[in-house]
Design an enzyme around this catalytic site. Structure first.
Site, PDB file in Angstrom:
ATOM      1  N   GLY B 290     -55.927  26.518   6.342  1.00  0.00           N
ATOM      2  CA  GLY B 290     -55.792  27.151   7.489  1.00  0.00           C
ATOM      3  C   GLY B 290     -54.569  26.579   7.618  1.00  0.00           C
ATOM      4  O   GLY B 290     -53.233  26.299   7.680  1.00  0.00           O
ATOM      5  N   SER B 291     -54.417  26.772   9.295  1.00  0.00           N
ATOM      6  CA  SER B 291     -52.802  26.232  10.347  1.00  0.00           C
ATOM      7  C   SER B 291     -51.913  25.262  10.226  1.00  0.00           C
ATOM      8  O   SER B 291     -50.928  25.457  10.355  1.00  0.00           O
ATOM      9  CB  SER B 291     -53.559  26.652  11.486  1.00  0.00           C
ATOM     10  OG  SER B 291     -54.097  27.245  12.082  1.00  0.00           O
ATOM     11  N   THR B 292     -52.296  24.343   9.235  1.00  0.00           N
ATOM     12  CA  THR B 292     -52.242  23.307   8.893  1.00  0.00           C
ATOM     13  C   THR B 292     -50.666  23.510   8.306  1.00  0.00           C
ATOM     14  O   THR B 292     -49.650  23.348   8.235  1.00  0.00           O
ATOM     15  CB  THR B 292     -52.172  22.122   8.323  1.00  0.00           C
ATOM     16  OG1 THR B 292     -53.154  21.845   7.389  1.00  0.00           O
ATOM     17  CG2 THR B 292     -52.988  20.756   9.860  1.00  0.00           C
TER      18      THR B 292
END
Lengths: 164, 563
Positions: B290-292
């Site tokens: 995801g956003s990492t």
């Protein structure tokens, strides 16, 4: 047949040598037995040390220490809030990267404000400078006392042998 | 000098028959003398052989061998080498233990002996012991050796000896002890009954742990390991999750100071633990993070385009590619600048940046920071990342915000360390000894430094990471005075062909202190459920970021950061 003295002497020497040899071999055997015993004891001790080391690390498990500390000590782990009164006051080394909508000087200002506003700031530095040598005589004193103590202690015992 | 008559040589000369008779007698005497002499010689030779040649010489030779050993005294059983943490605390050690064996043929009254054993050994049952003592082979004869109980404690052994029953004996065996128990279970691993490593470092370093070797020093710090495990467990409990991982990495050296995968297991009781608990999510689990990943796609964009931070991207409406729609979790519905995209974690913005970087360039960048290949670490339980094949342009957009590419958490942490430390590629490691070659035979200390982003880009990335904590989704990770920076990630888990919105992975990778990063701390929680305190949210900012904040708060005094 004629028996010479040299023969008798040789025989006696042979018997003597045999006796000494026997004695030596007995000594060696005894020493070896002792060595064996010592080695065995050593190995046993080492085994015990290994077990005790393992037990020590087992008893020092962090979760156990934590529980014990909570139960028996009137202490808690250091809280950063206690060290830092207000985290917001700590100047941020990096600058704000949001594209500034208004010109923001505040990001670099804390050090500026401190330097310009506080008149006591320059006063502190000389004070500090004056204070600095203050601890050192104390330290020297205590070092002197320690050295004196050492000399006293040393003087009691080996003065007969070492010091003139 | 007059001698007694006995010694006087006969003076008279013998002649005739008397002389010949004497000659014969003398001849016989000489013959007998020679015969006896020969026999005595034989005896003497045999005596010499037995005492000197067969007895003394080998003993002397043996003595010499033993003398050479004086510095390292011999041990009855050669024990497998220890595994210790970076401070020398034992993580695994082999101990000699006694196993109780019985010789049923020597035991006259099995009932009495069984009763005594049960009285002394905790946990032994009478029927079981009695059955063993009476065991017979096929022809009805009693067996000569039966194992009653493995690995007695010294106290139990003493009590058995006190019973004084003949027919009870001990056999020395090796037992692997893990003093830290479940705390390091996934990293250290475990061995089977024969002392062969079956998982973790025990397995991957099996040959290096051969008996008589020096202790193997890992990079784990047991105190930090405990802190991470405690805070991870708290996050898992608070949000009713099924598992999670937590890790601390030195961003400059890649040393892993703590590595936890939950749930974990007791390495002494392998049979009782389920397979699920033995699964190391940190290196064996493969997840869409995801956003990492926006950290990496934005770094790629800044590096390649040398763009201004003020550049903005259209995030007014979701992007539709074919039947696929890219939308934001918190839609802002406006043009967003690069820091804003990072701060509010806009999928649309990241996808547009990924698109601008281009498929080939983004793939190359991901490969450079180690996200597309199997991570090199001293464990056997490592999974290969799942990379879309073929990689289409849509995958580039999706991979920019951390989907369609599934990686292990440990390589995500290493990639984040690479960005944070100024752009030098980080190789995660679990072993302190730099001279140990890795699996490809390369020496760690011989590794060249590989720079993947410029110092300038790295500096901008650090500012962006800090911004997420001061203004963005991870405010709860901040620790006053330590300038934590980082990136949250909330990814829906893949269920079949689609994604399940109720099953997600919430993660946060924090780096501190942001002005000169030293440590990266990662927490990822598997399937957290929102609770009252989080207003029903179960995102990375609500679940993982506070845990990282608590870990950093607790690890600072341990590392003596203030000194």
């Amino acid at each position: 047949m004629k028996i010479r003295i040299s023969t008798i002497v040789t025989l006696m020497m042979a018997v003597g040598a045999g006796f000494v040899l026997f004695q030596t071999s007995q000594n060696v055997q005894r020493a070896e037995d002792r060595l064996h015993d010592v080695r065995e004891a050593l190995s046993k001790e080492q085994g015990t040390v290994r077990v005790l080391e393992t037990e020590w690390d087992y008893l020092n498990r962090p979760d156990r220490i934590e529980d014990l500390a909570r139960q028996h000590l009137k202490m808690s782990s250091p809280d950063l809030a206690a060290l830092v009164k207000d985290g917001k006051n700590i100047p941020e080394p990096g600058h704000a990267v949001l594209p500034p909508r208004k010109p923001v000087l505040a990001a670099t200002s804390p050090s500026l404000r401190q330097g310009g506003g506080a008149s006591s700031a320059p006063a502190i530095t000389p004070n500090n400078a004056q204070n600095l040598p203050m601890p050192s005589p104390v330290a020297n004193d205590s070092r002197q006392q320690f050295n004196d103590l050492l000399n006293d202690l040393a003087g009691q015992e080996p003065s007969a042998g070492g010091a003139p | 000098m007059s001698l007694p008559p006995l010694f006087r040589r006969p003076s008279e000369k013998l002649i005739g028959a008397r002389r010949s008779a004497l000659d014969v007698a003398r001849g016989r005497l000489v013959l007998m003398g020679v015969g006896f002499a020969a026999l005595y010689m034989l005896v003497a030779a045999r005596a010499l052989d037995l005492t000197v040649i067969q007895g003394e010489l080998p003993r002397l030779a043996h003595q010499q061998v033993r003398d050479n050993d004086l510095s390292a005294p011999e041990q009855e059983i050669a024990l497998r080498a220890d595994i210790v943490d970076r401070n020398g605390v034992l993580l695994a050690r082999s101990l000699e233990t006694a196993s109780l064996i019985a010789d049923p043929a020597l035991i006259m009254e099995p009932e009495i002996v069984a009763k005594d054993i049960v009285r002394v050994l905790p946990g032994a049952t009478y029927g079981d012991v009695l059955k063993k003592l009476q065991r017979q082979d096929k022809e009805g004869r009693k067996l000569r050796s039966v194992l009653i109980r493995r690995n007695l404690t010294p106290n139990d052994q003493y009590n058995i000896l006190l019973l004084g029953h003949p027919g009870l004996g001990f056999r020395q065996e090796e037992r692997r002890i893990y003093p830290q128990g479940a705390l390091t279970s996934h990293i250290v691993g475990f061995v089977n009954v024969d002392g062969k490593g079956l998982s973790g470092i025990e397995r991957s370093m099996d040959s290096i742990l051969a008996p008589g070797r020096q202790p193997l020093q890992t990079t784990i710090d047991i105190r930090l390991q405990h802190i991470v495990r405690r805070e991870l467990q708290k996050a898992i409990d608070d949000f009713d999750a099924i598992g999670g991982i937590g890790a601390i990495m030195d961003v400059n050296t890649g040393e892993i100071l703590a590595a936890v995968s939950a749930p974990d297991f007791d390495p002494h009781e392998i049979k009782e633990s389920d397979k699920e608990a033995q699964f190391n999510r940190l290196t064996l689990g493969v997840y869409e993070m995801g956003s990492t990943f926006k950290t990496f796609s934005i770094a790629a964009y800044l590096e390649m385009k040398n763009a201004s931070m003020a550049q903005s991207f259209d995030a007014r409406a979701p992007i539709s590619v074919g039947r696929f729609k890219i939308s934001d979790f918190h839609p802002e519905n406006r043009f967003l600048t690069i820091p804003e995209i990072f701060m509010v974690s806009s999928n649309i913005g990241a996808a547009r940046m990924g698109e601008a970087v281009g498929t080939a360039a983004l793939k190359d960048f991901y490969r450079d920071i180690g996200l597309l290949d199997k991570v090199q670490i001293e464990l056997d339980e490592v999974s290969k990342p799942l990379v879309p094949n073929p990689w289409r342009d849509l995958d580039t957009m999706v991979a920019s915000y951390g989907h369609s590419v599934a990686v292990t958490p440990i390589q995500t942490l290493a990639a984040m360390s690479t960005i944070a430390n100024g752009g030098i590629v980080v190789h995660p490691t679990l072993l302190m000894n730099d001279s140990l070659p890795d699996k490809n035979g390369r020496k760690k200390d011989g590794k060249a430094e590989i720079r993947v982003i410029s110092a300038q880009t790295a500096h901008r990335m650090r500012q962006l990471l800090r911004l997420v904590v001061t203004e963005g989704t991870a405010k709860s990770a901040d620790v006053a005075g330590f300038q934590v920076g980082g990136k949250t990630g909330t990814a829906d888990k893949k269920e079949g062909r689609g994604y399940d919105e109720n099953k997600r992975l919430s993660s946060f990778i924090g780096v501190f202190p942001m002005d000169a990063p030293r440590y990266a701390v990662m927490v990822m929680v598997d399937e957290p459920k929102g609770n009252k305190a989080s207003y029903g949210f179960a995102t990375g900012g609500w679940v993982a970021a506070p845990a990282v904040g608590r870990i950093i708060t607790a690890m600072v005094p341990v590392l003596k950061f203030l000194a």
